[in-house]
Design an enzyme around this catalytic site. Structure first.
Site, PDB file in Angstrom:
ATOM      1  N   HIS A 112       0.828  -1.222   0.000  1.00  0.00           N
ATOM      2  CA  HIS A 112       0.000   0.000   0.000  1.00  0.00           C
ATOM      3  C   HIS A 112       0.859   1.269   0.000  1.00  0.00           C
ATOM      4  O   HIS A 112       0.559   2.247   0.690  1.00  0.00           O
ATOM      5  CB  HIS A 112      -0.937   0.036   1.215  1.00  0.00           C
ATOM      6  CG  HIS A 112      -1.957  -1.066   1.226  1.00  0.00           C
ATOM      7  ND1 HIS A 112      -3.238  -0.894   0.812  1.00  0.00           N
ATOM      8  CD2 HIS A 112      -1.866  -2.372   1.605  1.00  0.00           C
ATOM      9  CE1 HIS A 112      -3.919  -2.037   0.944  1.00  0.00           C
ATOM     10  NE2 HIS A 112      -3.096  -2.946   1.423  1.00  0.00           N
TER      11      HIS A 112
ATOM     12  N   ASN B  74     -10.172  -2.733   2.899  1.00  0.00           N
ATOM     13  CA  ASN B  74      -9.982  -2.595   1.452  1.00  0.00           C
ATOM     14  C   ASN B  74     -11.314  -2.266   0.786  1.00  0.00           C
ATOM     15  O   ASN B  74     -12.343  -2.209   1.449  1.00  0.00           O
ATOM     16  CB  ASN B  74      -9.438  -3.898   0.861  1.00  0.00           C
ATOM     17  CG  ASN B  74      -7.936  -4.057   1.039  1.00  0.00           C
ATOM     18  OD1 ASN B  74      -7.226  -3.081   1.288  1.00  0.00           O
ATOM     19  ND2 ASN B  74      -7.459  -5.275   0.912  1.00  0.00           N
TER      20      ASN B  74
ATOM     21  N   TYR C  88       1.214  -4.298  11.945  1.00  0.00           N
ATOM     22  CA  TYR C  88       1.203  -2.881  11.570  1.00  0.00           C
ATOM     23  C   TYR C  88       2.074  -2.028  12.480  1.00  0.00           C
ATOM     24  O   TYR C  88       2.913  -1.254  12.028  1.00  0.00           O
ATOM     25  CB  TYR C  88      -0.239  -2.363  11.506  1.00  0.00           C
ATOM     26  CG  TYR C  88      -0.956  -2.926  10.311  1.00  0.00           C
ATOM     27  CD1 TYR C  88      -1.231  -4.291  10.232  1.00  0.00           C
ATOM     28  CD2 TYR C  88      -1.321  -2.134   9.235  1.00  0.00           C
ATOM     29  CE1 TYR C  88      -1.849  -4.840   9.122  1.00  0.00           C
ATOM     30  CE2 TYR C  88      -1.948  -2.676   8.121  1.00  0.00           C
ATOM     31  CZ  TYR C  88      -2.207  -4.023   8.072  1.00  0.00           C
ATOM     32  OH  TYR C  88      -2.806  -4.558   6.970  1.00  0.00           O
TER      33      TYR C  88
HETATM   34  C1  HEM Z   1      -1.840 -11.116   7.490  1.00  0.00           C
HETATM   35  C2  HEM Z   1      -2.056 -10.344   6.454  1.00  0.00           C
HETATM   36  C3  HEM Z   1      -1.534  -8.939   6.353  1.00  0.00           C
HETATM   37  C4  HEM Z   1      -0.358  -8.398   6.788  1.00  0.00           C
HETATM   38  C5  HEM Z   1       0.769  -9.110   7.498  1.00  0.00           C
HETATM   39  C6  HEM Z   1      -0.368  -6.999   6.421  1.00  0.00           C
HETATM   40  C7  HEM Z   1       0.655  -6.109   6.664  1.00  0.00           C
HETATM   41  C8  HEM Z   1       0.649  -4.778   6.323  1.00  0.00           C
HETATM   42  C9  HEM Z   1       1.724  -3.858   6.572  1.00  0.00           C
HETATM   43  C10 HEM Z   1       3.033  -4.219   7.264  1.00  0.00           C
HETATM   44  C11 HEM Z   1       1.349  -2.652   6.115  1.00  0.00           C
HETATM   45  C12 HEM Z   1       2.153  -1.360   6.147  1.00  0.00           C
HETATM   46  C13 HEM Z   1       1.788  -0.606   7.396  1.00  0.00           C
HETATM   47  C14 HEM Z   1       2.554   0.676   7.535  1.00  0.00           C
HETATM   48  O1  HEM Z   1       3.748   0.696   7.247  1.00  0.00           O
HETATM   49  O2  HEM Z   1       1.929   1.673   7.974  1.00  0.00           O
HETATM   50  C15 HEM Z   1       0.028  -2.785   5.579  1.00  0.00           C
HETATM   51  C16 HEM Z   1      -0.719  -1.759   5.057  1.00  0.00           C
HETATM   52  C17 HEM Z   1      -2.053  -1.878   4.745  1.00  0.00           C
HETATM   53  N1  HEM Z   1      -2.815  -3.029   4.772  1.00  0.00           N
HETATM   54 FE1  HEM Z   1      -2.191  -4.845   5.288  1.00  0.00          FE
HETATM   55  N2  HEM Z   1      -1.543  -6.706   5.786  1.00  0.00           N
HETATM   56  C18 HEM Z   1      -2.287  -7.860   5.735  1.00  0.00           C
HETATM   57  C19 HEM Z   1      -3.543  -8.003   5.206  1.00  0.00           C
HETATM   58  C20 HEM Z   1      -4.371  -6.969   4.877  1.00  0.00           C
HETATM   59  C21 HEM Z   1      -5.776  -7.075   4.615  1.00  0.00           C
HETATM   60  C22 HEM Z   1      -6.556  -8.376   4.654  1.00  0.00           C
HETATM   61  C23 HEM Z   1      -6.232  -5.811   4.360  1.00  0.00           C
HETATM   62  C24 HEM Z   1      -7.627  -5.338   4.051  1.00  0.00           C
HETATM   63  C25 HEM Z   1      -8.710  -6.017   4.365  1.00  0.00           C
HETATM   64  C26 HEM Z   1      -5.112  -4.914   4.465  1.00  0.00           C
HETATM   65  C27 HEM Z   1      -5.165  -3.546   4.285  1.00  0.00           C
HETATM   66  C28 HEM Z   1      -4.095  -2.698   4.398  1.00  0.00           C
HETATM   67  C29 HEM Z   1      -4.168  -1.279   4.125  1.00  0.00           C
HETATM   68  C30 HEM Z   1      -5.402  -0.505   3.688  1.00  0.00           C
HETATM   69  C31 HEM Z   1      -2.889  -0.769   4.341  1.00  0.00           C
HETATM   70  C32 HEM Z   1      -2.459   0.687   4.175  1.00  0.00           C
HETATM   71  C33 HEM Z   1      -2.697   1.442   5.460  1.00  0.00           C
HETATM   72  C34 HEM Z   1      -2.445   2.920   5.248  1.00  0.00           C
HETATM   73  O3  HEM Z   1      -3.100   3.499   4.371  1.00  0.00           O
HETATM   74  O4  HEM Z   1      -1.581   3.480   5.945  1.00  0.00           O
HETATM   75  N3  HEM Z   1      -3.997  -5.647   4.783  1.00  0.00           N
HETATM   76  N4  HEM Z   1      -0.372  -4.106   5.692  1.00  0.00           N
END
Ligand code: HEM
Length: 487
Positions: free
Chosen positions: A54, A127, A341
């Site tokens: 993202h 999402n 996160y």
């Molecule tokens: C186990 C599965 C997942 C892991 C390990 C994971 C991990 C991460 C990580 C490490 C980030 C970066 C966070 C940051 O640096 O601020 C991120 C961002 C994000 N993830 Fe996931 N994620 C997973 C599944 C999902 C799922 C299922 C969704 C949605 C239903 C999702 C939605 C998002 C969104 C929207 C962001 C961006 C947040 C922002 O705008 O700052 N992720 N994810």
């Protein structure tokens, strides 16, 4: 426009910001010109690591207004009365691309929403899709690597993607969404947002229900065709950022209606018995016919950030941030995310990222976490240690009054392959599409599939066949139209 005089970061007025101090008009330069040195040093440190997923995103502030009473489900104070308003921040994003990638890529879109409540920040990091590719977070790094670049060629690779998907049938539901026209939404205003996971709510009586969150766009769904998305990626790669910023700047505030689906544990158990679907499996929806939508409130985005880096790039949202009256669920994906996160943000933004203005709660903070880089408030003169004493914690705090969650089962690693039904809901989605939508889906799939080996194509076609024979037939026909010979 007259500008205030330049100073160093320490506030010292600078007489000349255009000419370095040098020995004679041709140089060399003098090391004592610390304004030049500081300027170059700060410039060298301007970038922070981009989000590991993202990375490309856009953010805006807004307001959430309660329109319907849900106090029967939750004691969370932000839902305390109809008409109550809470400040919010929302960051939209694409998933797989880098910070400079095009906004119109085929990809899910992030919908990461923060509520600045009086009981702390509630972050719903979802999402634009109600499901996801996986049901166990242990697979997430592998899956994401397939969406990034090949380690040798540094190119995106259809082979990596479909090799993974074709061996992970649980991805089919989300793959079907992704390659439908919802995979290329027309900017961020014309798409829904979902909490996606099953979460929980706890009311004043200490009763728990499970919920799914849906933010339905009041602008109406609008998608780009694959051809339009590709064209815009070249002509205006920041299309969604521009559209969102300009709409808010001209006072055309986008809105979403929040509705929830609600179920008791007993209702979910009966539903699972009937359908065979695990209600905590992130690759599954709860059909609206089984769990009707109940309206809760309206989200409006109405203020652009003043500074992108400070307020959007440094925004750090986490699904672990819930407030009293809201809770998690046993969903294995959610459980992995609860760790991921904050850990990522300690690395990406730093130890004290929660104190930055976009991340700081709009309520008092009191704990004994101290020091570390950039500790600018740091608890002041308050005691920096806690002692075990009655009354030291908030009786209304997180977890208080929650019913104990009964768990059973032996600790182990459980492989759902062979027992879970990963095809019916994907087939249901396919059957919902009209003829033109089905054609677009099959064409969109045939593009990347036509680039991969027969072995992968055949394995993936097997999944389409199991979801619906017309699905498999449609993709075969689209592949043939591209000159690919398939049985
Ligand atoms: C186990 C599965 C997942 C892991 C390990 C994971 C991990 C991460 C990580 C490490 C980030 C970066 C966070 C940051 O640096 O601020 C991120 C961002 C994000 N993830 Fe996931 N994620 C997973 C599944 C999902 C799922 C299922 C969704 C949605 C239903 C999702 C939605 C998002 C969104 C929207 C962001 C961006 C947040 C922002 O705008 O700052 N992720 N994810």
């Amino acid at each position: 426009m007259s500008q205030p005089p330049i100073t160093t970061a320490s506030g010292i007025p600078v007489a000349d910001n255009q000419n370095s101090a040098s020995a004679g008009p041709r140089g060399p330069l003098l090391l004592q010109d610390f304004h030049l040195v500081e300027k170059l040093q700060h410039f060298n440190r301007e970038r922070i690591p981009e989000r590991v997923v993202h990375a490309k995103g856009s953010g805006a502030y807004g307001t959430f207004t309660v329109t319907h009473d849900i106090r029967g489900f939750t004691k969370a104070k932000l839902f305390a009365s109809v008409g109550k308003q809470t400040d919010t921040f929302l960051r939209f994003s694409t998933v797989g691309g880098e910070k400079g990638s095009a906004d119109t890529e085929r990809d899910p879109r992030g919908f990461a929403l923060r509520f600045y409540t009086e009981e702390g920040n509630w972050d719903l990091v979802g999402n634009n899709t109600p499901v996801f590719f996986l049901k166990d977070g242990i697979k997430f790094p592998d899956f994401i690597h397939t969406q990034k670049r090949d380690p040798q060629t540094n190119l995106k690779s259809a082979t990596m993607m479909f090799d993974f998907w074709s061996k992970a049938p649980e991805s089919l539901h989300q793959v079907t969404t992704l390659f439908s026209s919802r995979g290329t939404p027309d900017g961020y205003r014309h798409m829904h947002g979902f909490g996606s996971h099953t979460y929980s709510m706890i009311n004043d009586a200490g009763e728990r229900v499970y919920v799914k969150y849906h933010f339905l766009t009041q602008q109406g769904i609008r998608n780009l065709t694959a051809a339009e998305a590709t064209r815009i990626a070249g002509s205006d790669p920041d299309y969604a950022q521009r559209d969102l910023f300009n709409a808010i700047a001209r006072g055309d505030f986008p809105r979403w209606t929040l509705s929830i689906q609600v179920a008791t544990e007993a209702q979910l158990a009966a539903w699972e018995q009937r359908t065979g679907w695990n209600p905590f499996d992130l690759t599954k929806v709860w059909p609206h016919g089984d769990f009707p939508m109940q309206q809760v409130g309206v989200l409006e985005l109405n203020r652009n950030p003043l500074n992108y880096h400070a307020e959007v790039e440094q925004a750090a949202l986490s699904p672990s941030n819930v407030v009293p009256g809201l809770g998690y669920s046993p969903d294995k994906m959610l459980q992995a995310r609860l760790f991921a996160y904050h850990d990522a943000q300690l690395y990406r933004v730093g130890t004290n990222h929660q104190y930055l203005p976009v991340n700081a709660p709009r309520c008092p903070v009191h704990n004994q976490q101290r020091d570390g880089a950039m500790a600018f408030a740091n608890g002041g003169a308050q005691q920096n240690y806690a002692t075990v004493e009655a009354g030291g914690t908030n009786p209304q705090g997180l977890g208080n009054g929650e019913p104990a969650l009964a768990l059973d089962g032996a600790a182990g690693r459980y492989d759902p392959r062979g027992t879970d039904d990963d095809y019916t809901q994907a087939g249901n989605l396919f059957r919902l599409l009209d003829a033109a939508e089905r054609q677009a889906l099959c064409d969109n799939l045939a593009g990347p599939l036509s680039q991969v080996s027969d072995e992968i194509v055949q394995r993936q076609l097997g999944h389409f066949d199991k979801a619906d024979v017309a699905y498999g037939a449609g993709v075969r026909a689209a592949l043939k139209a591209r000159g690919r010979n398939v049985d």
